[in-house]
Enzyme design. Structure first.
Site, mmCIF file in Angstrom:
data_model
loop_
_atom_site.group_PDB
_atom_site.id
_atom_site.type_symbol
_atom_site.label_atom_id
_atom_site.label_comp_id
_atom_site.label_asym_id
_atom_site.label_seq_id
_atom_site.Cartn_x
_atom_site.Cartn_y
_atom_site.Cartn_z
ATOM 1 N N THR A 228 49.759 1.629 45.707
ATOM 2 C CA THR A 228 50.925 0.845 45.261
ATOM 3 C C THR A 228 51.559 0.173 46.465
ATOM 4 O O THR A 228 51.427 0.648 47.595
ATOM 5 C CB THR A 228 52.024 1.731 44.639
ATOM 6 O OG1 THR A 228 52.656 2.493 45.688
ATOM 7 C CG2 THR A 228 51.490 2.653 43.576
ATOM 8 N N ASP A 229 52.262 -0.933 46.218
ATOM 9 C CA ASP A 229 53.130 -1.423 47.290
ATOM 10 C C ASP A 229 54.254 -0.397 47.440
ATOM 11 O O ASP A 229 54.489 0.429 46.546
ATOM 12 C CB ASP A 229 53.670 -2.819 46.983
ATOM 13 C CG ASP A 229 54.141 -3.513 48.268
ATOM 14 O OD1 ASP A 229 54.351 -2.820 49.286
ATOM 15 O OD2 ASP A 229 54.314 -4.743 48.262
ATOM 16 N N TRP A 230 54.955 -0.458 48.550
ATOM 17 C CA TRP A 230 55.922 0.609 48.878
ATOM 18 C C TRP A 230 57.103 0.613 47.892
ATOM 19 O O TRP A 230 57.938 -0.283 47.899
ATOM 20 C CB TRP A 230 56.365 0.466 50.328
ATOM 21 C CG TRP A 230 55.531 1.291 51.271
ATOM 22 C CD1 TRP A 230 56.003 2.195 52.183
ATOM 23 C CD2 TRP A 230 54.100 1.343 51.380
ATOM 24 N NE1 TRP A 230 54.949 2.800 52.840
ATOM 25 C CE2 TRP A 230 53.778 2.307 52.372
ATOM 26 C CE3 TRP A 230 53.047 0.708 50.730
ATOM 27 C CZ2 TRP A 230 52.460 2.619 52.721
ATOM 28 C CZ3 TRP A 230 51.734 1.021 51.078
ATOM 29 C CH2 TRP A 230 51.471 1.958 52.050
ATOM 30 N N GLY A 231 57.099 1.624 47.029
ATOM 31 C CA GLY A 231 58.129 1.680 45.991
ATOM 32 C C GLY A 231 57.732 0.883 44.760
ATOM 33 O O GLY A 231 58.545 0.681 43.862
ATOM 34 N N GLY A 232 56.494 0.456 44.699
ATOM 35 C CA GLY A 232 56.053 -0.411 43.606
ATOM 36 C C GLY A 232 55.583 0.319 42.371
ATOM 37 O O GLY A 232 55.135 -0.308 41.412
#
Ligand code: BGC
Length: 805
Positions: A228-232
């Site tokens: 995932t993207d960071w916090g995605g």
């Protein structure tokens, strides 16, 4: 499954725990089970490993590394082999720093010139972006570590990036936004890929079965790990079910419980968890072994030299009136502009590298053989008018034969998290240029900017050298081109429009709402300008040289072309030969022409070479929304070979066998898409292209409401939070230094609180906050408190169990 032997020794809690991060950049470890942790680090133009406090916005310092030119720069080289060399060097540095996954390259389509992260991306064209990215991935992975192409997919703006829904028709999705990823996945086999923050057609990219399962894993055969993207991560369980492997950064143990609950309740199966775990373990063991074997040092001087070569090969000469360049030895020059002393060489945000060394243009000039009569700053970098600085520079300009004026965008104009407001250079720089041009006719502008600009000031300079963002050694590369040590051979990887008002996406880019309508369909960049017949400042693929090239003897088959290219000038140089495919009599509408092949050829003065450019399975295909597959319209096609998209030198016709599918748009009324005149597509026509109604764009009070939207809720506390964040943001923007952290928080959905607070906030607490915003103040508050206590107690117990396992 490759790791069934280990997986069967793990209980559900251990399995689920491994599917999310252990820290900001490390995966979890279970030493008792022999599972080590690995490190992931940005990024696309150099390693950003944070040894101390870590963050995903590039705010805290990182270990020094070579800052290579950004992807937007190297794209202008049109040389995937150069991308591969840069990738290999970055991968070597990553492995030396014990980084297993390098988070790059980024290859989102430059839909608008204003996307704040365009400097991190390659092109407006998916073929060029895909080929360049494939080069990078091959290079990075030669070191045994993993590359992580990002952000998959349709992530072409920064505003509300964690909570915006890209509404795009299936054909445009496939042909424009996914083809680059398809090329990189099929040709370079990245071990990981990063899902993007946004939703695509109503579903978060990270839990989008269509993107991750149907297309990425089934159609393209990707068998690596999706990160995932960071916090995605929105719903981790749905992510795991639909093909997302690793949630980053450390979201806290609540995420583990969420996943376990999903298995226990039958929302997802344990088999899904096992499948993802197998992908993760493969990544961990494979890259860990490579990192352990890798030397702990690298040749920084050699990497600096490579960074200089890459920057030099990527410089685009946009203007050279009267062959002012290259400068002759001993030429009397004056150097103006703040960027000459303090270069602007990379973008802001997670890609920002703590450079080992940074060359300045002024310093590099000392080795150039030119006679420098002096330097003047000329303007305030942040745009404040300053008559004294201007006067001093104009006076100096009068003492030289040639003025080298270093202009560009300042650091904050191009940043992750923030789209640009316009395509303009600061007025004080333009005022200086005009004033200098009035006293000295020989002005060379050296431009540092990661994305295209309006150039109404072009008449004020005789030469324009576009260095883009050239990395730590970019200044030396500029000197190499000015003196003719390097013959410029770069070509623009994006169109430069005359004005932002000409942009086909201007009415549907970076809106405040939850949805972003990709109403222009296929007509992005040159695909629009050429189909609609609109003039541009500099076309896609454009770039001058100190020499000239002649094209002849074109021979074509449906499988590709060969031709002879001759260097007809006086110095050696490289030419980027571009192959566009067109079908003027197409029944299924399509852009006037599309890039389907290119070759970079190096020629000594007077030398001729035969150049072959093959065409692949993407040359004639289009996505047919009726048959739901790639089809080919049969008949004759033009193969156009040129030095830019607007400078076609030779054309041949070939006849291609079609796949016989009916025109999917036969009975659909799409007049604007048929002509490319897409700046005023009515709602009904866009809905017809989408094949469904345009989704409603309204703020809902739910987990995905952004902190900035809390003002639309029913909680005074929420209003306060939104107002304070809004004020802080506004102030920082007014000061000319937008606060990336505040910006991130302002645009962050509530659910990300549960993903980015190291476990301090759980999803249950977020649900309490949502209730609060819905107006249930007391129950909401109570829920937050109860869930907080539960979270602390459960986290403690879980961490103890995991530590002992
Ligand atoms: C960016 C990613 C980056 C990640 C980790 C995110 O904010 O969108 O590109 O890799 O942070 O730093």
């Amino acid at each position: 499954m490759k790791h069934a032997d280990i997986i069967q020794t793990l209980d559900l809690e251990q399995k689920c725990a491994l599917l999310s991060g252990g820290t900001v950049f490390d995966t979890r470890t279970l030493p008792g089970k022999g599972i080590p942790s690995i490190t992931l680090s940005d990024g696309p133009n150099g390693v950003r490993k944070q040894a101390g406090a870590a963050d995903h916005l590039g705010l805290n310092p990182s270990v020094p590394a070579t800052c290579f030119p950004t992807s937007a720069t190297v794209a202008n080289s049109w040389d995937p082999a150069l991308g591969e060399a840069v990738g290999e060097a970055m991968g070597e540095e990553a492995a030396a720093q014990e980084v297993s996954v390098l988070l790059g390259p980024g290859l989102n389509i430059k839909r608008s010139p204003l996307c704040g992260r365009n400097f991190e991306y390659f092109s407006e064209d998916p073929y060029l972006a895909g080929k360049m990215a494939a080069g990078y991935v091959r290079g990075i992975q030669k070191n045994g570590i993993a590359a992580c192409p990002k952000h998959f997919a349709v992530n072409s703006q920064e505003l509300r990036r964690m909570a915006s829904d890209s509404v795009v028709d299936e054909r445009t999705l496939r042909e424009l936004y996914l083809t680059g990823f398809e090329i990189v996945v099929k040709e370079a086999k990245p071990k990981t890929i990063m899902s993007s923050y946004n939703l695509v057609n109503g579903t978060y990219a990270n839990e989008n079965a269509h993107l991750l399962q149907d297309i990425l894993r089934r159609d393209w055969g990707f068998d690596g790990a999706v990160v995932t993207d960071w916090g995605g991560s929105n719903d981790h369980a749905l992510g795991v079910k639909n093909g997302s492997t690793l949630e980053m950064p450390f979201p806290g143990d609540d995420s583990v419980r969420e996943l376990m609950k999903a298995v226990e309740s039958g929302k997802i199966s344990e088999h899904d968890v096992d499948a993802r775990l197998d992908e993760l373990l493969e990544l961990v063991f494979d890259t860990k072994a490579a990192v352990e074997k890798a030397p702990r040092t690298f040749d920084a001087a050699a990497h600096h030299a490579l960074a200089r070569r890459a920057a030099a090969q990527s410089i685009v000469l946009l203007r050279n009136e009267g062959a002012l360049l290259p400068l002759k030895k001993g030429e009397k020059i004056a150097v103006l502009g703040d960027f000459a002393r303090t270069p602007r060489y990379q973008g802001a945000g997670s890609s920002a590298v703590n450079s080992i060394q940074v060359d300045s243009f002024l310093d590099c000039l000392t080795e150039s053989g030119l006679t420098n009569v002096g330097y003047a700053q000329g303007f305030d970098r942040q745009g404040k008018a300053d008559e004294d600085l201007k006067k001093e520079a104009v006076a100096l300009a009068q003492n030289a034969n040639v003025v080298l004026l270093c202009m560009g965008l300042d650091e904050i104009k191009e940043s992750e998290g923030l789209d640009r407001m316009d395509m303009k250079l600061a007025q004080n720089q333009l005022d200086l240029l005009a004033a200098v041009a009035a006293v000295n006719p020989n002005v060379v502008v050296l431009l540092s900017a990661g994305s295209s600009l309006e150039t109404p000031w072009l008449k004020d300079c005789k030469a324009l050298v576009y260095g883009c963002l050239g990395g730590q050694a970019g200044a030396g590369a500029l000197v190499d081109v000015l003196t003719g040590t390097v013959c410029p051979g770069g070509k623009l990887a994006e169109t430069w429009a005359n004005a932002y008002s000409d942009s086909p996406v201007k009415d549907h880019f970076a809106g405040e709402g939850r949805t972003v309508q990709y109403r222009e369909g296929l007509y992005v960049g040159y695909r629009y300008f050429e189909t609609a017949g609109r003039p541009v400042a500099f076309p896609f693929g454009y770039g001058l040289s100190y020499t000239t090239f002649a094209y002849k003897d074109l021979k074509a088959t449906p499988e590709g072309v060969t031709l002879t290219v001759t260097n007809t000038g006086k110095c050696a140089g490289a030419e980027v030969v571009q192959l566009y495919v067109a079908k003027p009599d197409a029944k299924v509408f399509r852009p006037a022409q599309e890039l389907k092949g290119f070759a970079k050829v190096w020629l000594e003065a007077g030398e001729s070479k035969t150049v072959s450019i093959p065409l692949d399975d993407k040359a004639y295909r289009y996505w047919n929304v009726a048959t739901d597959s790639w089809e080919v319209e049969g008949g004759s096609y033009q193969l156009r070979v040129g030095a830019s998209s607007a400078d076609i030198r030779l054309t041949a016709e070939v006849v291609v066998l079609g796949s016989g599918a009916p025109d999917p748009y036969q009975s659909v009324d799409l007049p604007h898409y048929r002509t490319g005149e897409i700046t005023r597509v009515p709602d009904a026509e866009f809905a017809a292209l989408l094949g469904r109604p345009i989704p409603e764009d309204k703020i809902r009070i739910d987990r995905n409401m952004t902190l900035g939207e809390l003002g639309h809720g029913r909680s005074p506390l929420g209003w306060l939070v939104a107002a304070v964040l809004g004020l802080l943001l506004k102030r920082s923007i007014q000061r000319g230094k937008p606060d990336l952290n505040i910006l991130f928080q302002y645009n962050m959905p509530l659910r990300a609180l549960a993903k980015m607070t190291n476990g301090a906030i759980s999803m249950g607490m977020v649900d309490g906050i949502v209730m609060e915003a819905q107006g249930f103040w007391i129950i909401g508050l109570l829920r937050v408190i109860v869930e907080a206590v539960k979270n602390i107690a459960q986290n403690g117990a879980m961490e103890k169990r995991l530590k002992n396992s």
